[in-house]
Design an enzyme around this catalytic site. Structure first.
Site, PDB file in Angstrom:
ATOM      1  N   SER A 138       0.854  -1.197   0.000  1.00  0.00           N
ATOM      2  CA  SER A 138       0.000   0.000   0.000  1.00  0.00           C
ATOM      3  C   SER A 138       0.886   1.241   0.000  1.00  0.00           C
ATOM      4  CB  SER A 138      -0.858   0.006   1.272  1.00  0.00           C
ATOM      5  OG  SER A 138      -1.526   1.242   1.402  1.00  0.00           O
ATOM      6  N   TYR A 151      -2.631  -1.286  10.575  1.00  0.00           N
ATOM      7  CA  TYR A 151      -2.705  -1.596   9.137  1.00  0.00           C
ATOM      8  C   TYR A 151      -1.467  -1.053   8.419  1.00  0.00           C
ATOM      9  CZ  TYR A 151      -4.218  -1.337   4.247  1.00  0.00           C
ATOM     10  OH  TYR A 151      -4.279  -1.462   2.880  1.00  0.00           O
TER      11      TYR A 151
HETATM   12  N1  LIG Z   1      -8.517  -0.459  -1.547  1.00  0.00           N
HETATM   13  C1  LIG Z   1      -7.482   0.273  -1.232  1.00  0.00           C
HETATM   14  O1  LIG Z   1      -7.575   1.515  -1.127  1.00  0.00           O
HETATM   15  C2  LIG Z   1      -6.145  -0.363  -0.999  1.00  0.00           C
HETATM   16  C3  LIG Z   1      -5.016   0.462  -0.977  1.00  0.00           C
HETATM   17  C4  LIG Z   1      -3.779  -0.114  -0.749  1.00  0.00           C
HETATM   18  C5  LIG Z   1      -3.662  -1.479  -0.560  1.00  0.00           C
HETATM   19  N2  LIG Z   1      -4.776  -2.270  -0.590  1.00  0.00           N
HETATM   20  C6  LIG Z   1      -4.590  -3.708  -0.362  1.00  0.00           C
HETATM   21  O2  LIG Z   1      -5.198  -4.442  -1.388  1.00  0.00           O
HETATM   22  C7  LIG Z   1      -5.522  -5.745  -0.894  1.00  0.00           C
HETATM   23  C8  LIG Z   1      -6.951  -6.075  -1.314  1.00  0.00           C
HETATM   24  O3  LIG Z   1      -7.832  -5.188  -0.661  1.00  0.00           O
HETATM   25  P1  LIG Z   1      -9.131  -4.576  -1.364  1.00  0.00           P
HETATM   26  O4  LIG Z   1      -8.969  -3.121  -1.386  1.00  0.00           O
HETATM   27  O5  LIG Z   1      -9.413  -5.303  -2.608  1.00  0.00           O
HETATM   28  O6  LIG Z   1     -10.232  -4.871  -0.232  1.00  0.00           O
HETATM   29  P2  LIG Z   1     -11.510  -5.807  -0.233  1.00  0.00           P
HETATM   30  O7  LIG Z   1     -12.418  -5.500  -1.350  1.00  0.00           O
HETATM   31  O8  LIG Z   1     -12.045  -5.707   1.170  1.00  0.00           O
HETATM   32  O9  LIG Z   1     -10.898  -7.258  -0.462  1.00  0.00           O
HETATM   33  C9  LIG Z   1     -10.186  -7.909   0.546  1.00  0.00           C
HETATM   34  C10 LIG Z   1     -10.081  -9.369   0.176  1.00  0.00           C
HETATM   35  O10 LIG Z   1      -9.308 -10.022   1.199  1.00  0.00           O
HETATM   36  C11 LIG Z   1     -10.000 -11.171   1.607  1.00  0.00           C
HETATM   37  N3  LIG Z   1      -9.697 -11.503   2.985  1.00  0.00           N
HETATM   38  C12 LIG Z   1      -9.709 -10.697   4.076  1.00  0.00           C
HETATM   39  N4  LIG Z   1      -9.410 -11.415   5.179  1.00  0.00           N
HETATM   40  C13 LIG Z   1      -9.192 -12.687   4.763  1.00  0.00           C
HETATM   41  C14 LIG Z   1      -8.865 -13.899   5.407  1.00  0.00           C
HETATM   42  N5  LIG Z   1      -8.676 -13.940   6.728  1.00  0.00           N
HETATM   43  N6  LIG Z   1      -8.726 -15.007   4.660  1.00  0.00           N
HETATM   44  C15 LIG Z   1      -8.903 -14.973   3.325  1.00  0.00           C
HETATM   45  N7  LIG Z   1      -9.223 -13.863   2.646  1.00  0.00           N
HETATM   46  C16 LIG Z   1      -9.365 -12.743   3.370  1.00  0.00           C
HETATM   47  C17 LIG Z   1     -11.480 -10.843   1.424  1.00  0.00           C
HETATM   48  O11 LIG Z   1     -12.207 -12.052   1.258  1.00  0.00           O
HETATM   49  P3  LIG Z   1     -13.264 -12.656   2.334  1.00  0.00           P
HETATM   50  O12 LIG Z   1     -13.850 -11.494   3.080  1.00  0.00           O
HETATM   51  O13 LIG Z   1     -14.248 -13.401   1.504  1.00  0.00           O
HETATM   52  O14 LIG Z   1     -12.449 -13.544   3.206  1.00  0.00           O
HETATM   53  C18 LIG Z   1     -11.443 -10.066   0.119  1.00  0.00           C
HETATM   54  O15 LIG Z   1     -11.459 -10.944  -0.972  1.00  0.00           O
HETATM   55  C19 LIG Z   1      -5.331  -5.689   0.616  1.00  0.00           C
HETATM   56  O16 LIG Z   1      -4.098  -6.287   0.966  1.00  0.00           O
HETATM   57  C20 LIG Z   1      -5.279  -4.208   0.905  1.00  0.00           C
HETATM   58  O17 LIG Z   1      -4.548  -3.901   2.058  1.00  0.00           O
HETATM   59  C21 LIG Z   1      -6.007  -1.744  -0.820  1.00  0.00           C
END
Ligand SMILES: NC(=O)c1ccc[n+]([C@@H]2O[C@H](COP(=O)([O-])OP(=O)(O)OC[C@H]3O[C@@H](n4cnc5c(N)ncnc54)[C@H](OP(=O)(O)O)[C@@H]3O)[C@@H](O)[C@H]2O)c1
Length: 248
Positions: A138, A151
């Site tokens: 991130s 986080y």
């Molecule tokens: N969106 C942003 O602004 C942003 C910015 C920087 C980095 N990121 C990073 O991008 C990555 C994806 O996030 P996103 O933004 O796409 O958020 P998201 O839509 O909430 O997706 C998160 C994913 O992680 C899975 N997950 C969470 N806990 C889990 C567990 N214990 N076991 C298995 N799967 C798990 C969720 O699946 P289930 O709930 O079905 O388990 C979901 O598929 C993360 O690492 C996040 O930190 C996001």
């Protein structure tokens, strides 16, 4: 990176960035396996995208991580790419008492799980054609938002670990990539919101994934997408500005 002809395991593919990577890699001609805790979501994605392979798996559970690695070796031995994507984002207020279980699960999901999965998959990936590990960190790895202290710390740790991993694996043929998203409009943080339809803002997933896929194609090993670009060197300048937007 060759975007086609791979078999890719993506942790956390039930929404957001993980699902977008899955869809893009399938379009490019790779086979994709996604995981997540929500079986209903995985089923719905499978009925929309029949070629996708799904597996219910909780990355925060060490035994399930071991089981996932064994399941991949047995059922999808051609897997040559691991994308450590699953993550959660919680609020931490140091002025209140800290719930160690809650913090522990955030650290387990965002940091311990990718470390453990990486160690489980390195022997499997070694010697595979076009082998790679892609860590999704991130922009907040470089400039923390204070209210998301844990986080941001997990993401800073994942950035550091990615640098070490790249050195350690240099002789193995496994390439190590870091994708550094900016704020992207996904479900991230939904579990801490009362109104689940509320967005945390950020750029559309489609815009993010276009930049991320282009970076992977061009072998940008440390790819800061969109607004994340330059944060690595601009921490002091951006810290105050960013946190004043999230004060309260
Ligand atoms: N969106 C942003 O602004 C942003 C910015 C920087 C980095 N990121 C990073 O991008 C990555 C994806 O996030 P996103 O933004 O796409 O958020 P998201 O839509 O909430 O997706 C998160 C994913 O992680 C899975 N997950 C969470 N806990 C889990 C567990 N214990 N076991 C298995 N799967 C798990 C969720 O699946 P289930 O709930 O079905 O388990 C979901 O598929 C993360 O690492 C996040 O930190 C996001």
């Amino acid at each position: 990176m060759n975007l086609s002809g791979n078999t890719i395991l993506i942790t956390g593919g039930t929404s957001g960035i993980g699902l977008a990577f899955a869809e893009e890699f399938i379009k490019e001609g790779s086979k994709v396996i996604i995981t997540g805790r929500r079986a209903d979501r995985l089923e719905a994605i499978k009925s929309r995208l029949p070629e996708i392979i799904t597996k219910v798996s909780d990355v925060a559970d060490a035994a399930q991580r071991v089981e996932l690695a064994a399941w991949i070796s047995e059922n999808h031995p051609d897997t040559n790419i691991l994308i450590n994507n699953a993550g959660v984002q919680l609020i931490t207020d140091f002025k209140k008492s800290i719930d160690l279980n809650r913090i522990g699960s955030e650290i387990e999901t965002n940091l311990t799980a990718p470390v453990h999965l990486t160690s489980l998959f390195v022997p499997h990936l070694s010697g595979k054609k076009d082998a790679a590990i892609i860590n999704v960190t991130s922009g907040l790895a470089f400039v923390p938002i204070a209210m998301m202290a844990i986080y941001c710390a997990t993401k800073a740790a994942m950035h550091s670990l990615t640098l070490s991993l790249r050195y350690q694996l240099a002789e193995t043929g496994i390439k190590v990539y870091e994708i550094i998203p900016p704020s992207v409009d996904t479900e991230l943080g939904h579990d801490r919101r009362e109104d689940k339809s509320q967005s945390h803002g950020g750029i559309p997933v489609a815009e993010f994934i276009e930049g991320a896929m282009a970076a992977l194609k061009n072998d940008e090993y440390e790819a800061a997408v969109g607004m994340s670009a330059g944060l690595r060197t601009r921490r002091e300048e951006v810290l105050e500005q960013l946190n004043s937007m999230f004060a309260g």
